[in-house]
Enzyme design. Structure first.
Site, PDB file in Angstrom:
ATOM      1  N   GLY A  14       0.825  -1.212   0.000  1.00 11.56           N
ATOM      2  CA  GLY A  14       0.000   0.000   0.000  1.00 11.56           C
ATOM      3  C   GLY A  14       0.855   1.256   0.000  1.00 11.56           C
ATOM      4  CG  ASP A  60      -7.482 -12.125   3.561  1.00 16.31           C
ATOM      5  OD1 ASP A  60      -7.244 -11.429   4.575  1.00 16.31           O
ATOM      6  OD2 ASP A  60      -8.623 -12.360   3.149  1.00 16.31           O
ATOM      7  CB  VAL A  61      -2.988 -10.372   7.318  1.00 18.81           C
ATOM      8  CG1 VAL A  61      -1.707 -10.318   6.514  1.00 18.81           C
ATOM      9  CG2 VAL A  61      -3.704  -9.033   7.323  1.00 18.81           C
ATOM     10  N   GLY A 106      -1.060 -12.639  17.104  1.00 15.26           N
ATOM     11  CA  GLY A 106      -0.751 -14.046  17.389  1.00 15.26           C
ATOM     12  C   GLY A 106       0.638 -14.397  16.872  1.00 15.26           C
ATOM     13  CE  LYS A 109       0.313 -16.137  23.527  1.00 11.94           C
ATOM     14  NZ  LYS A 109      -0.562 -17.183  23.007  1.00 11.94           N
ATOM     15  CB  ALA A 118      -0.929   1.334  10.848  1.00 11.78           C
ATOM     16  CE1 TYR A 149      -8.864   2.587   8.230  1.00 15.88           C
ATOM     17  CE2 TYR A 149      -9.341   4.802   9.000  1.00 15.88           C
ATOM     18  CZ  TYR A 149      -8.437   3.857   8.571  1.00 15.88           C
ATOM     19  OH  TYR A 149      -7.100   4.179   8.486  1.00 15.88           O
ATOM     20  CE1 TYR A 163      -4.251 -11.276  21.363  1.00 14.71           C
ATOM     21  CE2 TYR A 163      -2.099 -12.277  21.041  1.00 14.71           C
ATOM     22  CZ  TYR A 163      -3.475 -12.333  20.948  1.00 14.71           C
ATOM     23  OH  TYR A 163      -4.071 -13.474  20.437  1.00 14.71           O
ATOM     24  NE  ARG A 190      -6.553   8.260   1.362  1.00 14.44           N
ATOM     25  CZ  ARG A 190      -5.721   7.486   2.047  1.00 14.44           C
ATOM     26  NH1 ARG A 190      -5.595   7.647   3.341  1.00 14.44           N
ATOM     27  NH2 ARG A 190      -5.018   6.564   1.451  1.00 14.44           N
TER      28      ARG A 190
HETATM   29  N1  UDP Z   1     -12.915  16.382   0.414  1.00 17.99           N
HETATM   30  C1  UDP Z   1     -13.334  17.351  -0.494  1.00 17.99           C
HETATM   31  N2  UDP Z   1     -13.294  17.057  -1.826  1.00 17.99           N
HETATM   32  C2  UDP Z   1     -12.871  15.864  -2.307  1.00 17.99           C
HETATM   33  C3  UDP Z   1     -12.425  14.881  -1.393  1.00 17.99           C
HETATM   34  C4  UDP Z   1     -12.481  15.178  -0.038  1.00 17.99           C
HETATM   35  O1  UDP Z   1     -13.719  18.457  -0.104  1.00 17.99           O
HETATM   36  O2  UDP Z   1     -12.882  15.702  -3.545  1.00 17.99           O
HETATM   37  C5  UDP Z   1     -12.926  16.702   1.858  1.00 17.99           C
HETATM   38  C6  UDP Z   1     -13.643  15.662   2.729  1.00 17.99           C
HETATM   39  O3  UDP Z   1     -15.031  15.954   2.803  1.00 17.99           O
HETATM   40  C7  UDP Z   1     -12.934  15.851   4.052  1.00 17.99           C
HETATM   41  C8  UDP Z   1     -11.513  16.274   3.653  1.00 17.99           C
HETATM   42  O4  UDP Z   1     -11.596  16.718   2.303  1.00 17.99           O
HETATM   43  O5  UDP Z   1     -13.514  16.910   4.783  1.00 17.99           O
HETATM   44  C9  UDP Z   1     -10.509  15.138   3.748  1.00 17.99           C
HETATM   45  O6  UDP Z   1     -11.051  14.035   3.094  1.00 17.99           O
HETATM   46  P1  UDP Z   1     -10.274  12.669   2.871  1.00 17.99           P
HETATM   47  O7  UDP Z   1     -11.175  11.766   2.112  1.00 17.99           O
HETATM   48  O8  UDP Z   1      -8.939  12.942   2.275  1.00 17.99           O
HETATM   49  O9  UDP Z   1      -9.981  12.031   4.301  1.00 17.99           O
HETATM   50  P2  UDP Z   1     -10.638  12.162   5.754  1.00 17.99           P
HETATM   51  O10 UDP Z   1      -9.730  13.087   6.465  1.00 17.99           O
HETATM   52  O11 UDP Z   1     -12.035  12.724   5.668  1.00 17.99           O
HETATM   53  O12 UDP Z   1     -10.615  10.791   6.268  1.00 17.99           O
END
Ligand code: UDP
Length: 313
Positions: A14, A60-61, A106, A109, A118, A149, A163, A190
């Site tokens: 990732g 797949d962990v 696990g 351990k 994370a 999440y 643990y 994002r």
């Molecule tokens: N956001 C936005 N436009 C986009 C994508 C995200 O305005 O195209 C806003 C979203 O609503 C949030 C912030 O940007 O308030 C950060 O969003 P992201 O998905 O990066 O992660 P988050 O911090 O919300 O988990």
């Protein structure tokens, strides 16, 4: 037997996991990278294939994890991590945070290895305390769209601490605030990839709500440095890692538009449900325990990230 420390990284293909593979190999580790590739990408680790200190296993962990031989560190980074990913993979997100954390613990351990989780600023939900210190318990809607999440990561923290207390596993927990940099997926939804992609294509930049909500953005090299420092310290409580420079999303949109010299218009779209109104790390603990604070200014980090996206759009 190899003298090099052996580190297992789940989610190693990732965005963050792959940078961590690089960091640990640079620092003399042998890395075993596990990833089922639902959101990870082999291109992130392609440069490591052929390196004798690197091994990739598609795995797949959430299933029992078997790794042969010595293991010194397990860094559990596997999870979908963007709001659209965990809407697309809600059950997988819950499973990797719960069952995956259990399996990885696990393994820790059994191997008497250190375990680093994370975790995320999402454990604070839509916070009522600002900026957020580690002592804040959070304000999370368990059945909202982000619950899969947030609650998985909260469970993961509880499991990790259990643990530590009951099985004496040496643990580390980081709460990662918004992080950006090369290898983010262009389409992960994002704000950083969205705005950069839209700006580079001169498409409308989509600000959700009025853009009054705030975030603080940390560059990936700062984050992995903080993680590496924590791995070497015996500190068993959660630590925030992030950049305390806080911005409104509308100002962030203008900043991306300026840096890319884009002709994009800024447009407004509905604010997603349970979108946190403010988020900013209190990094007092990281400064004190790790001697760490972020070094890369936002403008510089964004310039690097934009260079990366220019190559892949
Ligand atoms: N956001 C936005 N436009 C986009 C994508 C995200 O305005 O195209 C806003 C979203 O609503 C949030 C912030 O940007 O308030 C950060 O969003 P992201 O998905 O990066 O992660 P988050 O911090 O919300 O988990």
């Amino acid at each position: 037997m190899s003298e090099k420390p052996v580190s297992v990284i789940t989610g190693g293909a990732g965005f963050l996991g792959s940078h961590l593979c690089d960091k640990l190999i640079e620092n003399g580790h042998k890395v075993i990278c596990l990833d089922n590739l639902i959101t990870g990408n082999l291109e992130n680790i392609a440069h490591l294939f052929g390196n004798e200190n690197f091994r990739f296993i598609k795995y797949d962990v959430t299933e029992f994890i078997y790794v042969e031989g010595r293991v010194d560190n397990i860094l559990h980074f596997a999870s979908p991590a963007s709001p659209i990913d965990y809407l697309k993979f809600p059950i997988q997100t819950l499973k990797v945070g719960s069952l995956g954390t259990h399996k990885a613990l696990g393994l820790a351990k059994a191997k008497k290895a250190r375990f680093l989780l994370a975790s995320t600023s999402e454990v604070y939900g839509d916070p009522e305390i600002h900026p957020q210190p580690e002592s804040y318990w959070g304000n999370v809607n368990p059945i909202g769209p982000r619950g899969v999440y947030d609650e998985a990561k909260r469970f993961a923290e509880a499991m990790t601490m259990a643990y530590h207390k009951y099985h004496k596993v040496s643990i580390r927990i980081i709460r990662i605030f918004n992080t950006y940099g090369p290898r983010m997926r262009l389409k992960d939804g994002r704000v950083v990839p969205n705005f950069i992609f839209q700006a580079l294509k001169n498409m409308p930049i989509t600000v959700y709500g009025k853009g009054e909500q705030t975030r603080s953005f940390g560059y990936v090299s700062d984050l992995v440095e903080g993680i590496y420092r924590l791995l070497l310290k015996n500190y068993y409580y959660p630590i925030n890692l992030g950049n305390p420079r806080e911005l409104k999303i509308i100002d962030f949109a203008k900043m991306i538009k300026n840096i890319t010299k884009s002709k994009s218009k800024i447009i407004f779209k509905p604010l997603p449900k349970d979108d946190p109104q403010q988020r900013c790390p209190d990094i007092t603990v990281a400064k004190k325990i790790l001697g760490w604070s972020p070094k890369v200014p936002l403008e510089k980090g964004l310039t690097e990230t934009i260079q990366y996206f220019k190559k892949i759009v």
